[in-house]
Design an enzyme around this catalytic site. Structure first.
Site, PDB file in Angstrom:
ATOM      1  N   LYS A 289      25.631  -8.758 -37.503  1.00 39.87           N
ATOM      2  CA  LYS A 289      25.072  -8.279 -38.706  1.00 39.87           C
ATOM      3  C   LYS A 289      26.587  -7.801 -38.823  1.00 39.87           C
ATOM      4  O   LYS A 289      26.641  -7.119 -40.827  1.00 39.87           O
ATOM      5  CB  LYS A 289      24.023  -7.058 -38.466  1.00 39.87           C
ATOM      6  CG  LYS A 289      23.006  -8.329 -38.122  1.00 39.87           C
ATOM      7  CD  LYS A 289      21.546  -7.575 -38.069  1.00 39.87           C
ATOM      8  CE  LYS A 289      21.485  -6.250 -36.950  1.00 39.87           C
ATOM      9  NZ  LYS A 289      21.996  -6.565 -35.311  1.00 39.87           N
TER      10      LYS A 289
ATOM     11  N   ARG B 203      13.826  -0.373 -38.627  1.00 39.69           N
ATOM     12  CA  ARG B 203      13.944  -1.158 -37.641  1.00 39.69           C
ATOM     13  C   ARG B 203      12.961  -1.723 -36.539  1.00 39.69           C
ATOM     14  O   ARG B 203      12.045  -2.868 -36.446  1.00 39.69           O
ATOM     15  CB  ARG B 203      14.679  -0.384 -35.962  1.00 39.69           C
ATOM     16  CG  ARG B 203      15.884  -0.320 -35.585  1.00 39.69           C
ATOM     17  CD  ARG B 203      16.156   0.749 -35.106  1.00 39.69           C
ATOM     18  NE  ARG B 203      17.487   0.907 -34.939  1.00 39.69           N
ATOM     19  CZ  ARG B 203      18.525   0.035 -34.250  1.00 39.69           C
ATOM     20  NH1 ARG B 203      18.154  -0.943 -33.800  1.00 39.69           N
ATOM     21  NH2 ARG B 203      19.583   0.468 -34.092  1.00 39.69           N
TER      22      ARG B 203
ATOM     23  N   ARG C  17      31.859 -10.176 -24.330  1.00 41.52           N
ATOM     24  CA  ARG C  17      33.097  -8.789 -24.123  1.00 41.52           C
ATOM     25  C   ARG C  17      33.916  -8.060 -24.045  1.00 41.52           C
ATOM     26  O   ARG C  17      33.001  -7.779 -22.637  1.00 41.52           O
ATOM     27  CB  ARG C  17      32.114  -8.439 -25.461  1.00 41.52           C
ATOM     28  CG  ARG C  17      31.913  -9.353 -26.614  1.00 41.52           C
ATOM     29  CD  ARG C  17      30.847  -7.356 -28.195  1.00 41.52           C
ATOM     30  NE  ARG C  17      29.573  -7.238 -27.856  1.00 41.52           N
ATOM     31  CZ  ARG C  17      29.324  -7.223 -28.986  1.00 41.52           C
ATOM     32  NH1 ARG C  17      29.157  -7.130 -29.629  1.00 41.52           N
ATOM     33  NH2 ARG C  17      27.756  -6.431 -28.364  1.00 41.52           N
TER      34      ARG C  17
ATOM     35  N   ARG D  85      31.252  -3.213 -21.231  1.00 44.37           N
ATOM     36  CA  ARG D  85      30.501  -1.615 -21.787  1.00 44.37           C
ATOM     37  C   ARG D  85      29.072  -2.339 -20.666  1.00 44.37           C
ATOM     38  O   ARG D  85      28.888  -3.016 -20.302  1.00 44.37           O
ATOM     39  CB  ARG D  85      30.222  -2.093 -23.056  1.00 44.37           C
ATOM     40  CG  ARG D  85      31.177  -1.820 -23.785  1.00 44.37           C
ATOM     41  CD  ARG D  85      30.644  -1.089 -25.870  1.00 44.37           C
ATOM     42  NE  ARG D  85      31.884  -2.196 -26.767  1.00 44.37           N
ATOM     43  CZ  ARG D  85      33.161  -1.064 -27.389  1.00 44.37           C
ATOM     44  NH1 ARG D  85      32.486   0.953 -26.325  1.00 44.37           N
ATOM     45  NH2 ARG D  85      34.073  -1.080 -27.553  1.00 44.37           N
TER      46      ARG D  85
ATOM     47  N   ARG E 139      17.472  -4.463 -24.733  1.00 39.98           N
ATOM     48  CA  ARG E 139      17.468  -4.745 -26.050  1.00 39.98           C
ATOM     49  C   ARG E 139      16.987  -6.007 -26.551  1.00 39.98           C
ATOM     50  O   ARG E 139      16.664  -6.034 -27.916  1.00 39.98           O
ATOM     51  CB  ARG E 139      18.353  -4.360 -26.229  1.00 39.98           C
ATOM     52  CG  ARG E 139      19.618  -3.263 -26.136  1.00 39.98           C
ATOM     53  CD  ARG E 139      21.143  -3.494 -26.316  1.00 39.98           C
ATOM     54  NE  ARG E 139      21.212  -3.309 -27.950  1.00 39.98           N
ATOM     55  CZ  ARG E 139      22.888  -3.591 -28.047  1.00 39.98           C
ATOM     56  NH1 ARG E 139      23.346  -4.035 -26.854  1.00 39.98           N
ATOM     57  NH2 ARG E 139      23.003  -3.787 -29.349  1.00 39.98           N
TER      58      ARG E 139
END
Length: 210
Positions: A13, A88, A123, A156, A167
């Site tokens: 996004k 949200r 990542r 991370r 999440r």
């Protein structure tokens, strides 16, 4: 053009919002950024938000909506804006409607949970200079070592499998219902995530007619 970007965490996004922002000449409004700015600038709603954050509590919907409305009233939003990270929940979407905030399109980037997990687990970021990499799509020249400063590359906390799973669960429970909410209002525009950023941008632009 007034847009909302929807999609699971890691769907791209932010990347697509930045591309659209440049093309259309309108600002991207990221909840995290405006929350931090309101707190830093000491605006009345910013101070309100800070009191919750300092106490380790979630900032209530109404405070978030007030901060968004405050930001959208600024001059650079007169030609349009892109909202990323808000609403949200259905409650936030209803509160935005009540505050008179209107949209032309709600863009939802569709991507499978498996792809998200694969993308996010790959990542890496440099603990020293903050440069970002991806072990498949944008690897460093030497595995685990930053090309720019030679620092150590790390995963991370946000990208760890258990965090990503959590999440995604939150997204499916709280945010995904917004698709039906906006479909009822004839605002929803769903696009399938493509294999490259450029290809995804192309299908988005086609869907929005720009």
């Amino acid at each position: 053009m007034k847009l909302i970007m929807l999609g699971a965490p890691g769907a791209g996004k932010g990347t697509q919002a930045a591309i659209l922002s440049e093309k259309l000449g309108i600002p991207t409004i990221s909840t995290g950024n405006i929350l931090r700015a309101a707190v830093k600038n000491g605006t009345p709603v910013g101070l309100q938000a800070k009191s919750y954050m300092d106490a380790g509590k979630l900032v209530p919907d109404q405070v978030i909506i007030d901060i968004v409305a405050e930001r959208l009233a600024q001059d650079d939003c007169s030609k349009g804006y892109i909202l990323d990270g808000v609403p949200r929940t259905i409650a936030q979407a209803e509160a935005l409607e009540q505050a008179g905030v209107v949209f032309d399109h709600v863009l939802s980037i569709e991507i499978s949970d498996e792809e998200i997990k694969e993308r996010m687990s790959g990542r890496r970021f440099c603990a020293s200079c903050g440069a970002t990499y991806h072990i498949v799509n944008a690897p460093s020249q030497v595995e685990g070592v930053c090309d720019k400063c030679g620092g150590k590359l790390e995963l991370r906390d946000d990208d760890k499998p258990e965090t990503v799973q959590h999440r995604l669960e939150v997204y499916h429970a709280e945010t995904e219902p917004l698709k039906a909410f906006y479909a009822e209002r004839n605002l929803l525009c769903s696009v399938d995530n493509q294999s490259t950023i450029e290809a995804t941008t192309e299908v988005i632009e086609k869907a929005l007619g720009i």
